[in-house]
Design an enzyme around this catalytic site. Sequence first.
Site, PDB file in Angstrom:
ATOM      1  CD  GLU A 263       3.316 -18.710  -0.426  1.00 48.77           C
ATOM      2  OE1 GLU A 263       3.272 -19.882  -0.005  1.00 48.77           O
ATOM      3  OE2 GLU A 263       2.460 -17.852  -0.132  1.00 48.77           O
ATOM      4  CG  HIS A 279       0.381  10.894  -1.771  1.00 47.45           C
ATOM      5  ND1 HIS A 279       0.074  12.219  -1.560  1.00 47.45           N
ATOM      6  CD2 HIS A 279      -0.699  10.346  -2.389  1.00 47.45           C
ATOM      7  CE1 HIS A 279      -1.146  12.459  -2.017  1.00 47.45           C
ATOM      8  NE2 HIS A 279      -1.633  11.336  -2.525  1.00 47.45           N
ATOM      9  CE  LYS A 373       4.815 -23.421   8.204  1.00 46.37           C
ATOM     10  NZ  LYS A 373       3.682 -24.072   7.487  1.00 46.37           N
TER      11      LYS A 373
END
Length: 378
Positions: A263, A279, A373
């Site tokens: 950001e 792993h 948005k």
Amino acid sequence: MGETRKNKNDNNIDLLDRDFSELDKANMIELLEEFPQKMRDALRLGEEFSIPDNFLPAPASNSVSIPAPTRSFKNFVVLGMGGSAIGGDLLSNYLADELAIPLVVIRGYNIPKFIDENSLVFAVSYSGNTEETISALKRCLEAKARIIALTSGGKLAVLARKNNFPMIKVPAGIQPRAAISYLFFPILKALERLGLTKKRNEEIEETYNILQGLSREYGTKSPLKNNFAKEVALSLYQYLPLVYGSEGLLEAVAMRWKTQINENSKWPCFWNVFPELDHNEIVGYEIENKINRQVKIIYLQDKEGLLRVEQRREITRKIIQDKVAEFIICPTKGKGKMARMFSLIFLGDLASYYLAILNQVDPSPVACIEDLKKKLAR
């Protein structure tokens, strides 16, 4: 101070010791450098807001008894998205060895079945208008959970007043990701008042004092040669950052670094944690390729953490260090958990800010998110 190799191909080194005001139009650097003072103010807000009696711990034995179901909680939930949710993640790591009930962070529209009248829910939306959080909050109201809002206003504040649940009102006008003090410390203080956690005055003082020192050390007036945050930013410039934390205390801190670089710096970044990455992810370095040569690993080192994790880190470094561009070690400061956690959060916030300056972008706007948005609102 940690370890970095300077990016010798960078022609913009002098940018980091100049005035940034033309780029940083919203003056984000002031918010970042004032973190210690904002921490004090955030603790005050958590101390001063009104908590209903049925939220509070059981009274002393010589007082009138409150029925147990009205004063006990079976789980603790934080609703939030993005910068408004990170406080819950940090609390989950920070209080893991202290909370006697589960802490769950919910990012989304829906809530799990276990939320009911015995749940303590913090609905966190800095703007007060985060649609996912508002949706989840309404479901929590239907489930009769006990709710505390944390917001600067908006629809969340309206719902708090309409439904008569307590609200912690934080200052408006700040980017949520720059308001981390107000999204962590009021909740921590509220949990203390509710009897769910211990008092931690000494840890708070240590954290405040360390952050005061780091504000000077990492601040804009501190030149590159003495400023580890600027050195980290310079090292990362034009490379792909990959942040490695460790289980427990620094897991959410690693995620915080990733989102701040996204950001603030407008740059891709990824994260993982030890021991899990040993792993699976470690195998991704077996084949020599150009992509790995563009990777710079930032290892968040907890100086007071598990010895076994440090052993894993050192062995992993030896296995992969010749496959990537650099392995940067960023150690914690202080003894207490809070100081160790926030010393690295502060370093990451400032490094991501300086990386934005090197990228010649204003760290505050998030145009892609705002565009999304607007399109969703059509």
